[in-house]
Design an enzyme around this catalytic site. Structure first.
Site, PDB file in Angstrom:
ATOM      1  N   GLY A  10       0.841  -1.206   0.000  1.00  0.00           N
ATOM      2  CA  GLY A  10       0.000   0.000   0.000  1.00  0.00           C
ATOM      3  C   GLY A  10       0.870   1.247   0.000  1.00  0.00           C
ATOM      4  O   GLY A  10       0.526   2.270   0.583  1.00  0.00           O
ATOM      5  N   ILE A  37      -0.838  -1.877  -5.982  1.00  0.00           N
ATOM      6  CA  ILE A  37      -1.359  -2.162  -7.319  1.00  0.00           C
ATOM      7  C   ILE A  37      -1.366  -0.876  -8.157  1.00  0.00           C
ATOM      8  O   ILE A  37      -1.434  -0.921  -9.372  1.00  0.00           O
ATOM      9  CB  ILE A  37      -2.778  -2.816  -7.308  1.00  0.00           C
ATOM     10  N   TYR A 144     -16.207  -0.354   6.410  1.00  0.00           N
ATOM     11  CA  TYR A 144     -14.805  -0.155   6.783  1.00  0.00           C
ATOM     12  C   TYR A 144     -14.580  -0.527   8.249  1.00  0.00           C
ATOM     13  O   TYR A 144     -13.634  -1.236   8.597  1.00  0.00           O
ATOM     14  CB  TYR A 144     -14.471   1.322   6.532  1.00  0.00           C
ATOM     15  N   LYS A 148     -12.251  -3.413  10.080  1.00  0.00           N
ATOM     16  CA  LYS A 148     -11.195  -3.052  11.046  1.00  0.00           C
ATOM     17  C   LYS A 148     -11.381  -3.781  12.374  1.00  0.00           C
ATOM     18  O   LYS A 148     -10.397  -4.230  12.968  1.00  0.00           O
ATOM     19  CB  LYS A 148     -11.143  -1.528  11.246  1.00  0.00           C
TER      20      LYS A 148
HETATM   21  N1  SER Z   1      -9.444   8.269   7.793  1.00  0.00           N
HETATM   22  C1  SER Z   1     -10.257   7.110   7.714  1.00  0.00           C
HETATM   23  C2  SER Z   1     -11.477   7.357   6.947  1.00  0.00           C
HETATM   24  O1  SER Z   1     -12.002   8.438   7.016  1.00  0.00           O
HETATM   25  C3  SER Z   1     -10.614   6.635   9.090  1.00  0.00           C
HETATM   26  O2  SER Z   1      -9.642   5.765   9.532  1.00  0.00           O
HETATM   27  O3  SER Z   1     -11.950   6.487   6.292  1.00  0.00           O
END
Ligand code: SER
Length: 317
Positions: A10, A37, A144, A148
């Protein structure tokens, strides 16, 4: 010459663009292998080895580990909160399979240490909003955030079950000048600077009073390196550490930028990211990170804004 061989997955992203440069200063350009990538920027391409690479492919992971005799991996590849919400299946695949592949390679004893980024997104609407503790309710309601919190659980499990030395930080919103904003909910606080410096109005996708935990990238990089350089015995938390930098809302950063650009104008027009931001804490209790490995932030809102403007002007003008 360092014996460590570091691999940053990344490397073209928000954290990677800064982290690779700092790691190369410490370990030497040839000892830090950057991969992504996406095409990296010039600085990363010219500073040491680069491999175009898909973290989701198990074969490619062990191929690169063996080819360079990698000792440490920073696995930063992920979709951020805004983008993940639009493509849940891909977000799950990228954010989870990548981590899982690296943890399994470490379990085989092929690499010694792993860093993996978690986020304030592990928290959700039922989490206490202010001074959010290290251990508290974590019921994220974003794609997301789900990746996590699952990732944190995997990290802890691999540590207890197989002794994998994996370390992690729950980053607040990161503000840096090397990478362009990349689909995060906190990225308004990066984008806003580009508009101010170019003399354009900014349309903010969060309301003016949306207070979120934030951090200037140099602090984020220092936290990452301090955590990775701490003795294993002092790392008591193997899921992920809360760390804090500063908290502000769009109106506060707007006013701080106006110290440099008095005419700079911001309009507010919330979109789907408002709901994501509403589910996250406003401030973070990072006392465990301070206790275990001495974490203390260096930048506040004013010093961050002053430095961001100097750096971005240098880059853009
Ligand atoms: N900065 C990230 C986001 O806004 C949060 O970890 O997705």
């Amino acid at each position: 010459m360092s014996k460590d061989k570091i691999w940053v997955i990344g490397a073209s992203g928000q954290i990677g663009s800064d982290l690779v440069v700092e790691l190369r200063k410490i370990y030497g350009g040839a000892n830090v292998i950057a991969s992504d990538i996406k095409e990296p920027n010039q600085e990363i391409k010219e500073g040491g080895p680069f491999e175009a690479f898909d973290v989701c492919s198990v074969d490619e992971v062990s191929h690169i580990v063996k080819k360079y005799q990698i000792t440490e991996v920073y696995n930063l590849a992920a979709l951020l909160s805004g983008t993940a919400e639009k493509d849940p299946r891909f977000a799950w695949r990228l954010n989870m399979n990548g981590l899982f592949n690296i943890l399994n390679v470490a379990k085989e004893g092929l690499v010694k240490k792993i860093f993996w980024p978690s986020s304030i997104a592990v928290f959700g609407p039922t989490t206490p909003k202010f001074d959010t503790p290290q251990v508290t309710i974590t019921e994220p309601n974003t794609v997301y955030g789900i990746t996590k919190i699952a990732g944190e659980r995997w990290c802890e499990w691999f540590f207890h079950k197989y002794g994998v030395d994996v370390r992690s930080i729950r980053y607040p919103g990161l503000i840096g000048y090397k990478a362009l904003p990349g689909g995060g909910t906190t990225d308004y606080a990066v984008d806003i600077f580009y508009h101010a410096i170019k003399g354009m109005d900014y349309e903010c996708f969060l309301s003016k009073d949306t207070m979120l935990p934030m951090m200037y990238m140099p602090d984020g990089i220092r936290a990452t390196l301090d955590l990775m350089h701490a003795p294993s015995s002092s790392i008591k938390i193997r899921s992920s550490y809360n760390i804090a930098g500063m908290s502000f809302d769009p109106q506060m950063i707007h006013e701080s930028i106006q110290r440099h650009y008095p005419e700079f104008n911001v309009n507010y027009k919330g979109d789907f990211r408002q709901e994501i931001a509403n589910s996250w804490p406003s401030s973070i209790d990072d006392s465990e990170a301070y206790k275990d490995w001495g974490w203390k932030p260096g930048y506040d809102l004013t010093s961050m804004v002053d430095d961001m403007i100097i750096q971005l002007k240098h880059k853009l003008l």
